[in-house]
Motif scaffolding. Sequence first.
Motif, PDB file in Angstrom:
ATOM      1  N   LEU A   1       0.837  -1.201   0.000  1.00 15.91           N
ATOM      2  CA  LEU A   1       0.000   0.000   0.000  1.00 15.91           C
ATOM      3  C   LEU A   1       0.874   1.254   0.000  1.00 15.91           C
ATOM      4  O   LEU A   1       1.589   1.504   0.965  1.00 15.91           O
ATOM      5  N   GLY A   2       0.787   2.004  -1.093  1.00 18.81           N
ATOM      6  CA  GLY A   2       1.685   3.155  -1.283  1.00 18.81           C
ATOM      7  C   GLY A   2       2.996   2.646  -1.850  1.00 18.81           C
ATOM      8  O   GLY A   2       4.056   2.835  -1.269  1.00 18.81           O
ATOM      9  N   CYS A   3       2.913   2.005  -3.018  1.00 15.29           N
ATOM     10  CA  CYS A   3       4.063   1.239  -3.547  1.00 15.29           C
ATOM     11  C   CYS A   3       5.088   2.101  -4.265  1.00 15.29           C
ATOM     12  O   CYS A   3       6.179   1.613  -4.593  1.00 15.29           O
ATOM     13  N   GLY A   4       4.777   3.387  -4.523  1.00 18.66           N
ATOM     14  CA  GLY A   4       5.731   4.252  -5.223  1.00 18.66           C
ATOM     15  C   GLY A   4       6.115   3.676  -6.575  1.00 18.66           C
ATOM     16  O   GLY A   4       5.260   3.383  -7.410  1.00 18.66           O
ATOM     17  N   PHE A   5       7.418   3.470  -6.791  1.00 21.03           N
ATOM     18  CA  PHE A   5       7.925   2.928  -8.059  1.00 21.03           C
ATOM     19  C   PHE A   5       8.054   1.399  -8.030  1.00 21.03           C
ATOM     20  O   PHE A   5       8.723   0.824  -8.890  1.00 21.03           O
ATOM     21  N   GLY A   6       7.468   0.768  -7.031  1.00 23.82           N
ATOM     22  CA  GLY A   6       7.537  -0.694  -6.959  1.00 23.82           C
ATOM     23  C   GLY A   6       8.910  -1.199  -6.527  1.00 23.82           C
ATOM     24  O   GLY A   6       9.272  -2.345  -6.790  1.00 23.82           O
TER      25      GLY A   6
ATOM     26  N   HIS B   1      -0.462   8.289  -6.507  1.00 24.61           N
ATOM     27  CA  HIS B   1       0.230   9.272  -7.348  1.00 24.61           C
ATOM     28  C   HIS B   1       0.344   8.682  -8.759  1.00 24.61           C
ATOM     29  O   HIS B   1       1.168   7.801  -9.005  1.00 24.61           O
ATOM     30  N   ARG B   2      -0.477   9.181  -9.662  1.00 22.88           N
ATOM     31  CA  ARG B   2      -0.600   8.555 -10.982  1.00 22.88           C
ATOM     32  C   ARG B   2       0.746   8.416 -11.715  1.00 22.88           C
ATOM     33  O   ARG B   2       1.020   7.343 -12.279  1.00 22.88           O
ATOM     34  N   PRO B   3       1.597   9.470 -11.716  1.00 24.03           N
ATOM     35  CA  PRO B   3       2.874   9.313 -12.424  1.00 24.03           C
ATOM     36  C   PRO B   3       3.724   8.147 -11.882  1.00 24.03           C
ATOM     37  O   PRO B   3       4.444   7.505 -12.643  1.00 24.03           O
ATOM     38  N   PHE B   4       3.622   7.876 -10.575  1.00 18.49           N
ATOM     39  CA  PHE B   4       4.380   6.742 -10.019  1.00 18.49           C
ATOM     40  C   PHE B   4       3.841   5.424 -10.595  1.00 18.49           C
ATOM     41  O   PHE B   4       4.598   4.544 -10.991  1.00 18.49           O
ATOM     42  N   ILE B   5       2.523   5.315 -10.614  1.00 15.28           N
ATOM     43  CA  ILE B   5       1.918   4.066 -11.106  1.00 15.28           C
ATOM     44  C   ILE B   5       2.213   3.885 -12.592  1.00 15.28           C
ATOM     45  O   ILE B   5       2.514   2.778 -13.049  1.00 15.28           O
ATOM     46  N   GLN B   6       2.167   4.985 -13.337  1.00 14.67           N
ATOM     47  CA  GLN B   6       2.457   4.880 -14.777  1.00 14.67           C
ATOM     48  C   GLN B   6       3.889   4.382 -15.002  1.00 14.67           C
ATOM     49  O   GLN B   6       4.121   3.469 -15.796  1.00 14.67           O
ATOM     50  N   THR B   7       4.834   4.979 -14.276  1.00 15.52           N
ATOM     51  CA  THR B   7       6.244   4.574 -14.405  1.00 15.52           C
ATOM     52  C   THR B   7       6.414   3.115 -13.986  1.00 15.52           C
ATOM     53  O   THR B   7       7.119   2.334 -14.638  1.00 15.52           O
ATOM     54  N   THR B   8       5.753   2.756 -12.893  1.00 10.45           N
ATOM     55  CA  THR B   8       5.917   1.402 -12.333  1.00 10.45           C
ATOM     56  C   THR B   8       5.315   0.350 -13.259  1.00 10.45           C
ATOM     57  O   THR B   8       5.895  -0.730 -13.451  1.00 10.45           O
ATOM     58  N   LYS B   9       4.173   0.685 -13.853  1.00  3.30           N
ATOM     59  CA  LYS B   9       3.546  -0.264 -14.794  1.00  3.30           C
ATOM     60  C   LYS B   9       4.468  -0.506 -15.981  1.00  3.30           C
ATOM     61  O   LYS B   9       4.612  -1.637 -16.440  1.00  3.30           O
ATOM     62  N   LYS B  10       5.097   0.565 -16.476  1.00  5.54           N
ATOM     63  CA  LYS B  10       6.026   0.407 -17.607  1.00  5.54           C
ATOM     64  C   LYS B  10       7.237  -0.407 -17.174  1.00  5.54           C
ATOM     65  O   LYS B  10       7.717  -1.267 -17.907  1.00  5.54           O
TER      66      LYS B  10
END
Length: 216
Positions: A57-62, A83-92
């Motif tokens: 919970l609150g994983c940041g960049f994984g 924080h959407r930009p963190f999730i976007q970066t982490t998904k990539k």
Amino acid sequence: MHLLDRLEIYLFHRTRLKKWRGRNAKILGWSDETAQSKRFQAIATATNFNDRSVLDLGCGFGDLFRYLDEIYTLDSYTGIDQHRPFIQTTKKRFAQHHLDPSTKTASHFIWGDFSQMTLKPHDIVVASGSLNYRSRNDDYLSSVINQMYQAADKVLIFNLLNADVFPPQPLLVSYNKQAIYRYCKLQCDDVSLIDDYAEEDFTIVMRKPVVQCNLY
Ligand SMILES: C[S@@+](CC[C@H](N)C(=O)[O-])C[C@H]1O[C@@H](n2cnc3c(N)ncnc32)[C@H](O)[C@@H]1O
């Protein structure tokens, strides 16, 4: 989480995203990578993660996923961050093991405020650094602890800033470790307090009793 708290946290991380490049730990609010990895080490050694499903919970960049995946063979890993930009970066970063082919575990990253979600049960629930933000709601921490504990089938592990060392700040808040320990003891018999890895931080581990199945 109150909308204004969420906005303040959003602006905090947005400013830091402009200041540092890549997946720098400072963007997440850590003073440096060592501060982040000391916490990961305390979490990783608190229990055995092999074959466990993990909810972060609150994983940041994984980064915790990467850390645990190197040590253990996880069953699955789900990270949530608002924080959407963190999730976007982490998904990539972890998409179908495409950009980071070294991870072994299937991972899943979700955007959203975990305190507003119905959390799916996982063997182990973890929160590292995500409960350190000040809240307008006095019950925020206790209600999130209850929510996380309900979602954890086996173990809940979370860390907080230590009020003995860390002074109050406009955005960040620290806690009395004994008071948090006592609160957790009200719900769970098996609670550990880990406070030997960083002066300014402590980790709480809540282990649920193993349910014995009697077949007759
Ligand atoms: C200090 S950072 C730590 C990130 C990660 N756990 C790590 O250690 O690398 C805390 C993170 O928690 C997230 N966060 C805090 N409260 C949250 C909430 N209620 N729902 C989702 N994410 C939250 C923030 O957006 C931020 O990315």
